[in-house]
Design a protein around this motif. Sequence first.
Motif, short mmCIF file in Angstrom:
data_model
loop_
_atom_site.label_atom_id
_atom_site.label_comp_id
_atom_site.label_asym_id
_atom_site.label_seq_id
_atom_site.Cartn_x
_atom_site.Cartn_y
_atom_site.Cartn_z
N GLY A 4 -51.46 43.55 -9.80
CA GLY A 4 -51.22 42.90 -8.53
C GLY A 4 -50.95 41.33 -9.03
N THR A 5 -50.82 41.23 -10.30
CA THR A 5 -50.70 39.82 -10.70
C THR A 5 -49.37 39.66 -11.59
N THR A 6 -48.76 38.51 -11.34
CA THR A 6 -47.23 38.45 -12.00
C THR A 6 -47.20 36.87 -12.46
N LEU A 7 -46.95 36.73 -13.67
CA LEU A 7 -46.57 35.34 -14.23
C LEU A 7 -45.15 35.04 -14.12
N ILE A 8 -44.93 33.95 -13.66
CA ILE A 8 -43.51 33.66 -13.50
C ILE A 8 -43.17 32.28 -14.20
N GLY A 9 -42.45 32.11 -15.18
CA GLY A 9 -42.25 31.03 -16.04
C GLY A 9 -40.86 30.25 -15.72
N PHE A 10 -40.91 28.94 -15.63
CA PHE A 10 -39.52 28.23 -15.62
C PHE A 10 -39.96 26.84 -16.44
N ALA A 11 -38.89 26.63 -17.32
CA ALA A 11 -39.11 25.62 -17.86
C ALA A 11 -40.46 25.33 -18.57
N ASP A 12 -41.29 24.51 -18.50
CA ASP A 12 -42.71 24.06 -18.89
C ASP A 12 -43.77 24.41 -17.68
N ASP A 13 -43.32 25.30 -17.04
CA ASP A 13 -44.35 25.55 -15.71
C ASP A 13 -44.59 26.83 -15.80
#
Length: 166
Positions: A4-13
């Motif tokens: 149920g946990t998802t990590l979403i990365g964008f640039a340095d966030d």
Amino acid sequence: MPTGTTLIGFADDVAMVVVAKGEQVLMHTANTALQRAARALPPKESYQIPWRMVRFKLVFAEHINKTVEKAEKTLTALSILMPNIGGPRASKRRLISSVMHSQILYAAPVLSTVANNANLVKKLNRVQRLMAIRISSAYRTISGEAAGVIAGIPPTELLIKERAEV
């Protein structure tokens, strides 16, 4: 990460999205995920979290309000670059358009699910209209559609749909 946990990365966030059926399960899952993430990161005395939104139902109004507020402040700051007479150069138009669209379309895949909500899209259109007016050096009484055509900016709904598809 826990189920149920998802990590979403964008640039340095990096954003963590946790979906659960109840508050207790949500808190337990989120805390477990945060502990695992903290172990994976280099230790620091403190971490800065600019803002967070925890909702048990998907509510996009608060996100869009914060996005619009931030975009309006950015537009005001960037407008200093614009001359009052003669209009902006192409490089300044591209800069303003790029920065503003990056801000208002940041979560386009998620926003595409609410693109049929007229009130939320209207808020995004207001910022885009202000941007188009500044780019085209038009009078403030011009319609948003006309300002967008003159500035060469597609409607917000189409940009959201395009980004969501990409």
